[in-house]
Design a protein around this motif. Structure first.
Motif, PDB file in Angstrom:
ATOM      1  N   MET A  90       0.842  -1.176   0.000  1.00 37.67           N
ATOM      2  CA  MET A  90       0.000   0.000   0.000  1.00 37.67           C
ATOM      3  C   MET A  90       0.887   1.238   0.000  1.00 37.67           C
ATOM      4  SD  MET A  90      -3.079   0.532   2.491  1.00 37.67           S
ATOM      5  CE  MET A  90      -3.454   1.952   3.321  1.00 37.67           C
ATOM      6  N   ALA A  91       0.911   1.892  -1.105  1.00 39.67           N
ATOM      7  CA  ALA A  91       1.754   3.076  -1.254  1.00 39.67           C
ATOM      8  C   ALA A  91       0.983   4.324  -0.827  1.00 39.67           C
ATOM      9  CB  ALA A  91       2.213   3.218  -2.698  1.00 39.67           C
ATOM     10  N   VAL A  92       1.694   5.202  -0.122  1.00 36.87           N
ATOM     11  CA  VAL A  92       1.103   6.472   0.310  1.00 36.87           C
ATOM     12  C   VAL A  92       1.677   7.570  -0.570  1.00 36.87           C
ATOM     13  CG1 VAL A  92       0.908   8.104   2.218  1.00 36.87           C
ATOM     14  CG2 VAL A  92       0.924   5.638   2.667  1.00 36.87           C
ATOM     15  N   PRO A  93       0.824   8.392  -1.145  1.00 35.62           N
ATOM     16  CA  PRO A  93       1.348   9.480  -1.977  1.00 35.62           C
ATOM     17  C   PRO A  93       2.250  10.397  -1.160  1.00 35.62           C
ATOM     18  CG  PRO A  93      -1.057   9.354  -2.131  1.00 35.62           C
ATOM     19  CD  PRO A  93      -0.621   8.379  -1.094  1.00 35.62           C
ATOM     20  N   THR A  94       3.349  10.782  -1.737  1.00 36.01           N
ATOM     21  CA  THR A  94       4.317  11.611  -1.010  1.00 36.01           C
ATOM     22  C   THR A  94       3.802  13.034  -0.789  1.00 36.01           C
ATOM     23  OG1 THR A  94       5.427  12.158  -3.079  1.00 36.01           O
ATOM     24  CG2 THR A  94       6.303  10.303  -1.809  1.00 36.01           C
ATOM     25  N   GLU A  95       2.775  13.457  -1.512  1.00 37.21           N
ATOM     26  CA  GLU A  95       2.248  14.808  -1.339  1.00 37.21           C
ATOM     27  C   GLU A  95       1.560  14.987   0.015  1.00 37.21           C
ATOM     28  OE1 GLU A  95       0.786  13.025  -4.160  1.00 37.21           O
ATOM     29  OE2 GLU A  95       2.577  13.453  -5.299  1.00 37.21           O
ATOM     30  N   THR A  96       1.125  13.914   0.659  1.00 40.04           N
ATOM     31  CA  THR A  96       0.390  14.062   1.906  1.00 40.04           C
ATOM     32  C   THR A  96       1.303  14.386   3.080  1.00 40.04           C
ATOM     33  OG1 THR A  96       0.513  11.704   2.384  1.00 40.04           O
ATOM     34  CG2 THR A  96      -1.427  12.477   1.174  1.00 40.04           C
ATOM     35  N   PHE A  97       2.563  13.995   3.024  1.00 45.84           N
ATOM     36  CA  PHE A  97       3.457  14.219   4.168  1.00 45.84           C
ATOM     37  C   PHE A  97       3.739  15.696   4.432  1.00 45.84           C
ATOM     38  CE2 PHE A  97       4.578   9.721   3.266  1.00 45.84           C
ATOM     39  CZ  PHE A  97       4.121   9.205   4.457  1.00 45.84           C
ATOM     40  N   PRO A  98       4.094  16.483   3.430  1.00 46.12           N
ATOM     41  CA  PRO A  98       4.300  17.917   3.733  1.00 46.12           C
ATOM     42  C   PRO A  98       3.014  18.595   4.217  1.00 46.12           C
ATOM     43  CG  PRO A  98       5.298  17.373   1.626  1.00 46.12           C
ATOM     44  CD  PRO A  98       4.506  16.169   2.074  1.00 46.12           C
ATOM     45  N   HIS A  99       1.888  18.183   3.675  1.00 46.93           N
ATOM     46  CA  HIS A  99       0.621  18.778   4.101  1.00 46.93           C
ATOM     47  C   HIS A  99       0.342  18.456   5.566  1.00 46.93           C
ATOM     48  CE1 HIS A  99      -3.404  20.353   3.867  1.00 46.93           C
ATOM     49  NE2 HIS A  99      -3.899  19.202   4.299  1.00 46.93           N
ATOM     50  N   ARG A 100       0.568  17.216   5.960  1.00 50.51           N
ATOM     51  CA  ARG A 100       0.365  16.829   7.355  1.00 50.51           C
ATOM     52  C   ARG A 100       1.341  17.550   8.275  1.00 50.51           C
ATOM     53  NH1 ARG A 100      -0.612  10.322   7.053  1.00 50.51           N
ATOM     54  NH2 ARG A 100      -2.605  10.420   5.969  1.00 50.51           N
ATOM     55  N   SER A 101       2.558  17.738   7.832  1.00 50.80           N
ATOM     56  CA  SER A 101       3.549  18.441   8.636  1.00 50.80           C
ATOM     57  C   SER A 101       3.113  19.881   8.879  1.00 50.80           C
ATOM     58  CB  SER A 101       4.914  18.431   7.951  1.00 50.80           C
ATOM     59  OG  SER A 101       5.399  17.123   7.859  1.00 50.80           O
ATOM     60  N   ARG A 102       2.595  20.515   7.845  1.00 50.38           N
ATOM     61  CA  ARG A 102       2.132  21.901   7.995  1.00 50.38           C
ATOM     62  C   ARG A 102       0.930  21.989   8.921  1.00 50.38           C
ATOM     63  NH1 ARG A 102       1.065  22.893   2.521  1.00 50.38           N
ATOM     64  NH2 ARG A 102       2.809  21.781   1.656  1.00 50.38           N
ATOM     65  N   GLN A 103       0.117  20.954   8.972  1.00 46.78           N
ATOM     66  CA  GLN A 103      -1.039  20.960   9.863  1.00 46.78           C
ATOM     67  C   GLN A 103      -0.604  20.821  11.320  1.00 46.78           C
ATOM     68  OE1 GLN A 103      -3.442  17.742   8.391  1.00 46.78           O
ATOM     69  NE2 GLN A 103      -4.756  19.115   7.201  1.00 46.78           N
ATOM     70  N   LEU A 104       0.542  20.222  11.572  1.00 48.95           N
ATOM     71  CA  LEU A 104       1.013  20.011  12.938  1.00 48.95           C
ATOM     72  C   LEU A 104       1.681  21.240  13.546  1.00 48.95           C
ATOM     73  CD1 LEU A 104       2.542  16.428  12.850  1.00 48.95           C
ATOM     74  CD2 LEU A 104       0.498  17.190  14.023  1.00 48.95           C
ATOM     75  N   VAL A 105       2.144  22.156  12.725  1.00 43.09           N
ATOM     76  CA  VAL A 105       2.900  23.295  13.239  1.00 43.09           C
ATOM     77  C   VAL A 105       2.069  24.170  14.188  1.00 43.09           C
ATOM     78  CG1 VAL A 105       4.106  25.423  12.588  1.00 43.09           C
ATOM     79  CG2 VAL A 105       4.567  23.299  11.364  1.00 43.09           C
ATOM     80  N   PRO A 106       0.865  24.599  13.841  1.00 47.33           N
ATOM     81  CA  PRO A 106       0.110  25.455  14.780  1.00 47.33           C
ATOM     82  C   PRO A 106      -0.152  24.803  16.141  1.00 47.33           C
ATOM     83  CG  PRO A 106      -0.819  25.644  12.593  1.00 47.33           C
ATOM     84  CD  PRO A 106       0.184  24.519  12.543  1.00 47.33           C
ATOM     85  N   PRO A 107      -0.612  23.537  16.212  1.00 46.09           N
ATOM     86  CA  PRO A 107      -0.802  22.950  17.546  1.00 46.09           C
ATOM     87  C   PRO A 107       0.498  22.827  18.332  1.00 46.09           C
ATOM     88  CG  PRO A 107      -1.948  21.643  15.892  1.00 46.09           C
ATOM     89  CD  PRO A 107      -1.142  22.654  15.168  1.00 46.09           C
ATOM     90  N   LEU A 108       1.600  22.571  17.652  1.00 44.28           N
ATOM     91  CA  LEU A 108       2.876  22.488  18.350  1.00 44.28           C
ATOM     92  C   LEU A 108       3.297  23.850  18.889  1.00 44.28           C
ATOM     93  CD1 LEU A 108       4.885  20.029  16.088  1.00 44.28           C
ATOM     94  CD2 LEU A 108       3.940  19.596  18.349  1.00 44.28           C
ATOM     95  N   LEU A 109       3.045  24.903  18.143  1.00 48.80           N
ATOM     96  CA  LEU A 109       3.357  26.251  18.625  1.00 48.80           C
ATOM     97  C   LEU A 109       2.488  26.610  19.830  1.00 48.80           C
ATOM     98  CD1 LEU A 109       3.821  28.242  15.292  1.00 48.80           C
ATOM     99  CD2 LEU A 109       5.567  27.610  16.951  1.00 48.80           C
ATOM    100  N   VAL A 110       1.215  26.261  19.779  1.00 52.27           N
ATOM    101  CA  VAL A 110       0.328  26.532  20.905  1.00 52.27           C
ATOM    102  C   VAL A 110       0.801  25.776  22.137  1.00 52.27           C
ATOM    103  CG1 VAL A 110      -2.022  26.182  21.782  1.00 52.27           C
ATOM    104  CG2 VAL A 110      -1.673  27.094  19.490  1.00 52.27           C
ATOM    105  N   ALA A 111       1.165  24.511  21.965  1.00 54.46           N
ATOM    106  CA  ALA A 111       1.644  23.712  23.091  1.00 54.46           C
ATOM    107  C   ALA A 111       2.930  24.302  23.669  1.00 54.46           C
ATOM    108  CB  ALA A 111       1.875  22.274  22.648  1.00 54.46           C
TER     109      ALA A 111
END
Length: 57
Positions: free
Chosen positions: A1-22
């Motif tokens: 099951m291959a995961v498209p590589t485009e999803t990883f940068p998008h997920r990383s960008r989604q994690l930045v705001p919660p990490l900054l808040v924490a």
């Protein structure tokens, strides 16, 4: 099951705001607790150095 590589940068960008808040929450909480500890330490240091309280607990 291959995961498209485009999803990883998008997920990383989604994690930045919660990490900054924490990070900000942790910094504020740590700073407030540190100030509280300084107050308590100073309070008990003054009490223990008062005349006539040698050895009193």
């Amino acid at each position: 099951m291959a995961v498209p590589t485009e999803t990883f940068p998008h997920r990383s960008r989604q994690l930045v705001p919660p990490l900054l808040v924490a990070t900000i929450r942790h910094t504020v909480a740590t700073s407030l607790l540190s100030l509280g500890r300084q107050y308590v330490d100073r309070h008990y240091a003054e009490r223990s150095s008062a005349p006539g309280t040698a050895g009193a607990r």
